[in-house]
Motif scaffolding. Structure first.
Motif, PDB file in Angstrom:
ATOM      1  N   UNK A  67       0.829  -1.200   0.000  1.00  0.00           N
ATOM      2  CA  UNK A  67       0.000   0.000   0.000  1.00  0.00           C
ATOM      3  C   UNK A  67       0.862   1.248   0.000  1.00  0.00           C
ATOM      4  N   UNK A  68       0.233   2.331  -0.354  1.00  0.00           N
ATOM      5  CA  UNK A  68       0.811   3.668  -0.211  1.00  0.00           C
ATOM      6  C   UNK A  68       0.013   4.413   0.840  1.00  0.00           C
ATOM      7  N   UNK A  69       0.729   5.066   1.724  1.00  0.00           N
ATOM      8  CA  UNK A  69       0.150   5.965   2.711  1.00  0.00           C
ATOM      9  C   UNK A  69       0.804   7.329   2.532  1.00  0.00           C
ATOM     10  N   UNK A  78      -3.651   5.750   1.028  1.00  0.00           N
ATOM     11  CA  UNK A  78      -3.870   6.299  -0.309  1.00  0.00           C
ATOM     12  C   UNK A  78      -4.437   5.222  -1.225  1.00  0.00           C
ATOM     13  N   UNK A  79      -3.724   4.087  -1.304  1.00  0.00           N
ATOM     14  CA  UNK A  79      -4.141   3.001  -2.186  1.00  0.00           C
ATOM     15  C   UNK A  79      -3.492   1.714  -1.721  1.00  0.00           C
ATOM     16  N   UNK A 101      -7.762  -1.032  -3.879  1.00  0.00           N
ATOM     17  CA  UNK A 101      -8.665  -0.106  -3.203  1.00  0.00           C
ATOM     18  C   UNK A 101      -7.998   1.261  -3.108  1.00  0.00           C
ATOM     19  N   UNK A 102      -8.803   2.312  -3.245  1.00  0.00           N
ATOM     20  CA  UNK A 102      -8.291   3.681  -3.179  1.00  0.00           C
ATOM     21  C   UNK A 102      -9.059   4.489  -2.137  1.00  0.00           C
ATOM     22  N   UNK A 140      -5.150   8.795  -9.097  1.00  0.00           N
ATOM     23  CA  UNK A 140      -3.988   7.974  -8.771  1.00  0.00           C
ATOM     24  C   UNK A 140      -4.219   6.539  -9.247  1.00  0.00           C
ATOM     25  N   UNK A 141      -3.115   5.882  -9.625  1.00  0.00           N
ATOM     26  CA  UNK A 141      -3.184   4.479 -10.012  1.00  0.00           C
ATOM     27  C   UNK A 141      -2.054   3.717  -9.333  1.00  0.00           C
ATOM     28  N   UNK A 142      -2.417   2.678  -8.575  1.00  0.00           N
ATOM     29  CA  UNK A 142      -1.426   1.830  -7.921  1.00  0.00           C
ATOM     30  C   UNK A 142      -1.201   0.593  -8.780  1.00  0.00           C
ATOM     31  N   UNK A 143       0.041   0.134  -8.833  1.00  0.00           N
ATOM     32  CA  UNK A 143       0.362  -1.084  -9.574  1.00  0.00           C
ATOM     33  C   UNK A 143       1.583  -1.740  -8.948  1.00  0.00           C
ATOM     34  N   UNK A 144       1.775  -3.007  -9.275  1.00  0.00           N
ATOM     35  CA  UNK A 144       2.945  -3.709  -8.769  1.00  0.00           C
ATOM     36  C   UNK A 144       3.481  -4.629  -9.853  1.00  0.00           C
ATOM     37  N   UNK A 145       4.784  -4.797  -9.835  1.00  0.00           N
ATOM     38  CA  UNK A 145       5.460  -5.705 -10.750  1.00  0.00           C
ATOM     39  C   UNK A 145       6.130  -6.765  -9.894  1.00  0.00           C
TER      40      UNK A 145
END
Length: 123
Positions: A36-38, A49-50, A60-61, A69-74
């Protein structure tokens, strides 16, 4: 052990964009952690945040982040990203990357590991 290192913060004008990245150590992804981002603005409490689950299928945002905003992971590169567009002065904060095993959510208690943070200033 789990280590998280954020990057990509900086100074941007209102309406601009930034892309934050979080490099995670191998255990973070081997253990299937949610991430997550805070953020924490001066004088304010840290807020979610997300968030994204280990497979990237559940996201979830916070309301303020939706549509901007767009969260993603690789999972191969072991990186977490946050694309932030249409930035506003009220987005100014230190942004933190977090990892945990409890499950997707924007509550701090779900996350056991935190990065040092990266400053985002919108002015």
């Amino acid at each position: 052990d789990v280590q998280l290192v954020e990057s990509g913060g900086g100074l941007v004008q209102p309406g601009g964009s930034l892309r934050l990245s979080c490099a995670a150590s191998e255990p973070t992804y081997d253990r299937g952690y949610c991430m997550a981002w805070f953020r924490q603005a001066p004088g304010a409490q840290r807020e979610g945040v997300a968030t994204i689950d280990s497979g990237g299928g559940s996201i979830s945002y916070a309301d303020f982040a939706k549509a901007r905003f767009v969260i993603s992971r690789d999972n191969v590169k072991r990186t977490l990203s946050l694309q932030m567009d249409s930035l506003k002065p009220e987005d100014t904060a230190v942004y933190y990357c977090a990892a945990g095993s409890v499950g997707v959510g924007l509550d701090e208690w779900r996350y056991d590991y935190w990065g040092q943070g990266t400053q985002v200033t919108v002015s």
